[in-house]
Design an enzyme around this catalytic site. Structure first.
Site, PDB file in Angstrom:
ATOM      1  N   HIS A  57      -4.428  -2.281  -5.860  1.00 56.90           N
ATOM      2  CA  HIS A  57      -3.825  -0.975  -6.107  1.00 56.90           C
ATOM      3  C   HIS A  57      -4.964  -0.004  -6.377  1.00 56.90           C
ATOM      4  CE1 HIS A  57       0.068  -2.792  -6.629  1.00 56.90           C
ATOM      5  NE2 HIS A  57      -0.434  -3.613  -7.524  1.00 56.90           N
TER       6      HIS A  57
ATOM      7  N   THR B  97       3.403 -12.760   2.855  1.00 56.00           N
ATOM      8  CA  THR B  97       2.586 -13.320   1.795  1.00 56.00           C
ATOM      9  C   THR B  97       3.287 -14.579   1.254  1.00 56.00           C
ATOM     10  OG1 THR B  97       1.251 -12.777  -0.134  1.00 56.00           O
ATOM     11  CG2 THR B  97       3.520 -11.934  -0.125  1.00 56.00           C
TER      12      THR B  97
ATOM     13  N   ARG C 281     -10.728  -3.317   5.268  1.00 57.41           N
ATOM     14  CA  ARG C 281     -10.274  -3.281   6.667  1.00 57.41           C
ATOM     15  C   ARG C 281      -9.505  -2.000   6.947  1.00 57.41           C
ATOM     16  NH1 ARG C 281      -7.281  -9.116   7.466  1.00 57.41           N
ATOM     17  NH2 ARG C 281      -6.178  -8.425   5.623  1.00 57.41           N
ATOM     18  N   PRO C 282      -9.716  -1.387   8.131  1.00 51.64           N
ATOM     19  CA  PRO C 282      -8.881  -0.235   8.474  1.00 51.64           C
ATOM     20  C   PRO C 282      -7.430  -0.684   8.595  1.00 51.64           C
ATOM     21  CG  PRO C 282     -10.378  -0.785  10.304  1.00 51.64           C
ATOM     22  CD  PRO C 282     -10.675  -1.739   9.183  1.00 51.64           C
TER      23      PRO C 282
ATOM     24  N   ASP D  18       0.814  -1.223   0.000  1.00 56.83           N
ATOM     25  CA  ASP D  18       0.000   0.000   0.000  1.00 56.83           C
ATOM     26  C   ASP D  18       0.845   1.271   0.000  1.00 56.83           C
ATOM     27  OD1 ASP D  18      -2.291  -1.659   0.271  1.00 56.83           O
ATOM     28  OD2 ASP D  18      -1.937  -1.743   2.430  1.00 56.83           O
ATOM     29  N   GLU D  19       2.013   1.200  -0.604  1.00 51.66           N
ATOM     30  CA  GLU D  19       2.895   2.373  -0.629  1.00 51.66           C
ATOM     31  C   GLU D  19       2.508   3.351  -1.729  1.00 51.66           C
ATOM     32  OE1 GLU D  19       4.021  -0.749  -1.079  1.00 51.66           O
ATOM     33  OE2 GLU D  19       5.426  -1.276   0.540  1.00 51.66           O
TER      34      GLU D  19
ATOM     35  N   LYS E 238       2.264   1.973  -5.150  1.00 60.56           N
ATOM     36  CA  LYS E 238       2.907   1.428  -6.356  1.00 60.56           C
ATOM     37  C   LYS E 238       2.012   1.597  -7.581  1.00 60.56           C
ATOM     38  CE  LYS E 238       3.200  -2.513  -4.318  1.00 60.56           C
ATOM     39  NZ  LYS E 238       2.801  -2.092  -2.957  1.00 60.56           N
TER      40      LYS E 238
ATOM     41  N   ASP F  22       2.039  14.512   1.011  1.00 64.40           N
ATOM     42  CA  ASP F  22       1.064  15.592   1.233  1.00 64.40           C
ATOM     43  C   ASP F  22       0.204  15.358   2.478  1.00 64.40           C
ATOM     44  OD1 ASP F  22       0.321  13.466  -0.691  1.00 64.40           O
ATOM     45  OD2 ASP F  22      -1.692  14.296  -0.501  1.00 64.40           O
TER      46      ASP F  22
ATOM     47  N   THR G  16      -6.461 -12.523   3.621  1.00 63.18           N
ATOM     48  CA  THR G  16      -7.569 -11.860   2.933  1.00 63.18           C
ATOM     49  C   THR G  16      -8.537 -12.896   2.370  1.00 63.18           C
ATOM     50  OG1 THR G  16      -6.342 -11.819   0.874  1.00 63.18           O
ATOM     51  CG2 THR G  16      -6.166  -9.864   2.264  1.00 63.18           C
TER      52      THR G  16
HETATM   53  P1  GDP Z   1      -0.298   0.067  -3.762  1.00 61.93           P
HETATM   54  O1  GDP Z   1      -0.877  -1.239  -3.392  1.00 61.93           O
HETATM   55  O2  GDP Z   1       1.156   0.183  -3.410  1.00 61.93           O
HETATM   56  O3  GDP Z   1      -0.565   0.438  -5.186  1.00 61.93           O
HETATM   57  O4  GDP Z   1      -1.003   1.168  -2.873  1.00 61.93           O
HETATM   58  P2  GDP Z   1      -2.572   1.427  -2.632  1.00 61.93           P
HETATM   59  O5  GDP Z   1      -3.209   1.705  -3.898  1.00 61.93           O
HETATM   60  O6  GDP Z   1      -3.150   0.382  -1.753  1.00 61.93           O
HETATM   61  O7  GDP Z   1      -2.509   2.688  -1.668  1.00 61.93           O
HETATM   62  C1  GDP Z   1      -2.095   3.883  -2.037  1.00 61.93           C
HETATM   63  C2  GDP Z   1      -3.219   4.869  -1.794  1.00 61.93           C
HETATM   64  O8  GDP Z   1      -2.665   6.131  -1.715  1.00 61.93           O
HETATM   65  C3  GDP Z   1      -4.216   4.932  -2.933  1.00 61.93           C
HETATM   66  O9  GDP Z   1      -5.459   5.295  -2.428  1.00 61.93           O
HETATM   67  C4  GDP Z   1      -3.647   6.034  -3.827  1.00 61.93           C
HETATM   68  O10 GDP Z   1      -4.619   6.689  -4.616  1.00 61.93           O
HETATM   69  C5  GDP Z   1      -3.102   6.949  -2.808  1.00 61.93           C
HETATM   70  N1  GDP Z   1      -1.930   7.690  -3.176  1.00 61.93           N
HETATM   71  C6  GDP Z   1      -0.836   7.285  -3.907  1.00 61.93           C
HETATM   72  N2  GDP Z   1       0.085   8.261  -3.915  1.00 61.93           N
HETATM   73  C7  GDP Z   1      -0.429   9.285  -3.192  1.00 61.93           C
HETATM   74  C8  GDP Z   1       0.074  10.543  -2.802  1.00 61.93           C
HETATM   75  O11 GDP Z   1       1.182  10.952  -3.118  1.00 61.93           O
HETATM   76  N3  GDP Z   1      -0.744  11.311  -2.014  1.00 61.93           N
HETATM   77  C9  GDP Z   1      -1.970  10.910  -1.584  1.00 61.93           C
HETATM   78  N4  GDP Z   1      -2.691  11.704  -0.830  1.00 61.93           N
HETATM   79  N5  GDP Z   1      -2.457   9.701  -1.934  1.00 61.93           N
HETATM   80  C10 GDP Z   1      -1.696   8.916  -2.706  1.00 61.93           C
END
Ligand code: GDP
Length: 431
Positions: free
Chosen positions: A40, A237, A304-305, A12-13, A15, A334, A127
């Site tokens: 994602h 995982t 899930r939170p 959830d970074e 990506k 941000d 999950t």
């Molecule tokens: P992934 O699994 O690594 O792709 O990450 P997720 O999609 O689960 O989580 C990233 C969340 O942060 C998503 O809701 C994105 O839309 C959001 N997001 C990604 N980059 C940024 C950012 O720079 N700022 C903000 N506010 N949200 C972001």
């Protein structure tokens, strides 16, 4: 050139956003591991999407999306996902599925549920997408590879063998309804009908693309700390989350991966059980969770939170090292704009000694965070395009993190959209 986009932390970074953004310049985007257990979130010109199986490059007409052999392929989920993006106005994506990918079967999902039920409070927080039973079967050599769908005779024999093994567990361990070879065969034939038009020899396709100088992105799922070898075992995982595995899960030479973009979040979040040293609780955590990501830190697949914490230098430095990072994309910065002061976890105290090396799980359970507090910047940094235009304390935060983790931060994401990105030349990379 091949570039990998992978996670430094617990997943959830961001990506998906970085992949969607970089896919503008890419020809092919490959998923090389994992399945529909994580998602994602992508925000672009077409709207907001939650992808689980499709690579995050599906939104461009010029890209080809490849599901590599390393993926846990859930065919109904893949189809539902294609349908949902097309329904939202995205042009039908070009998709190729490796003939060596294996399929998540409906019983994998059931076994996942049954096992969580059996473990009760001691569960791993799965999950329940069938991922662990799927990979267990793959390595126990009783999985179904896409290529096998095209040998009906062999398949008919194999479903009998698989049912025998599975039914022992269903009857005696889980006390659940048994599987029948006929149902399994029917399920497989349905998958064949669905997937046939997309099947190809993906490694040969990618080899040729590399020879032709195409730009290829490998998109990782989850992050370093969820890797089964190098992560927080057993709260990990079931497939490798590291860029190195990209070579295997896509079927390309390891030396072709020239850039490894490790996505690292400006604070921490995690899902599932396991030690999480910089975790915060109560109102402090609730506020960060509410403000986090794009619309709050809640699981894309599960709702899930997420557990929340401050930036963890120890975990991120290790996470970046294990990925073989050439560039760090520092994301969701941000979100921290509301804080007067920002704590950062700069070390772990374990049995009275402070370390900055990420330990194995037994020691990790005992670690207490050593925090250093940095001043906040108290402003909204969304919309800023140039590094110099960021508030001074914000730049100091970035430079502090870069110094501590020891890898160059060359991209800063200051919003969920494709264009919310600040490129930066780092002293570390010599760019
Ligand atoms: P992934 O699994 O690594 O792709 O990450 P997720 O999609 O689960 O989580 C990233 C969340 O942060 C998503 O809701 C994105 O839309 C959001 N997001 C990604 N980059 C940024 C950012 O720079 N700022 C903000 N506010 N949200 C972001």
């Amino acid at each position: 050139m091949v570039k990998a986009i992978v996670g430094a932390n617990w997943g959830d970074e961001g990506k998906g956003k970085i992949t969607d953004m970089m896919a503008r310049e890419a020809d092919i985007i490959v998923r090389f591991q994992g399945g529909a257990n994580a998602g994602h979130t992508i925000v672009n010109d077409y709207g907001k999407f939650a992808l689980h199986t499709l690579p995050s490059g599906v939104f461009y007409e010029h890209t080809t999306s490849v599901i590599g052999n390393g993926v846990a392929l859930n065919i109904p989920v893949l189809f539902a996902e294609i349908q949902s993006i097309v329904d939202q106005g995205v042009p039908a994506p070009k998709i190729l599925v490796s003939d060596r990918a294996q399929m998540v079967m409906s019983y994998h999902i059931l076994f996942d549920q049954y096992e969580e039920e059996r473990l009760g409070g001691k569960s791993f927080g799965s999950t329940k997408s069938g991922i662990a039973p799927f990979y267990s079967d793959k390595y126990a050599k009783i999985g179904f590879q896409v290529s096998e769908l095209f040998d009906e005779q062999a398949l008919s024999e194999k479903v009998v063998r698989v049912c025998e093994t599975k039914n022992v567990l269903l009857e005696h361990l889980y006390h659940k309804p048994l599987l029948s070879p006929e149902d399994l065969k029917k399920e497989l034939m349905e998958y064949r009908r669905m997937i046939e038009p997309y099947v190809c020899d993906a490694s040969a396709y990618l080899w040729n693309a590399i020879q032709e100088g195409k730009d290829i992105l490998l998109e990782g799922q989850l992050g370093s700390l969820k890797d089964p070898d190098h992560g927080i075992y057993p709260m990990v995982t079931s497939s490798s989350t590291l860029a190195a595995y990209g070579a295997i899960g896509a079927g390309i030479p390891p030396y072709e991966i020239r850039k490894i973009i490790t996505v690292c979040k400006a604070y921490s979040s995690a899902v599932g059980a396991g030690a999480f040293v910089s975790e915060i609780f109560g109102e402090e955590a609730d506020e960060l969770r509410r403000r986090g990501g794009d619309g709050g830190e809640y699981g894309v697949t599960t709702g899930r939170p997420r557990r929340m914490g401050w930036f963890d230098v120890v975990a991120s430095k290790y996470g970046c090292r294990m990925q073989g990072t050439t560039d760090v994309a520092f994301t969701v910065l941000d979100v921290l704009g509301y804080l007067d002061e920002i704590p950062v976890c700069v070390g772990y105290e374990i049995d009275g000694a402070v370390t900055t090396e990420f330990p194995t799980t037994v020691k990790l359970e005992k670690a207490k965070p050593v925090l250093e507090v940095l001043p906040g910047w108290k402003s909204d940094i969304r919309g800023i395009k140039k590094y110099e235009d960021l508030p001074e304390n914000c730049r100091k935060y970035i430079e502090f993190v870069e110094e501590k983790i020891g890898f160059p931060i060359t991209m800063i994401s200051n919003g969920p959209g494709r264009d919310d990105i600040i490129y930066r030349s780092s002293k570390r990379s010599g760019n």
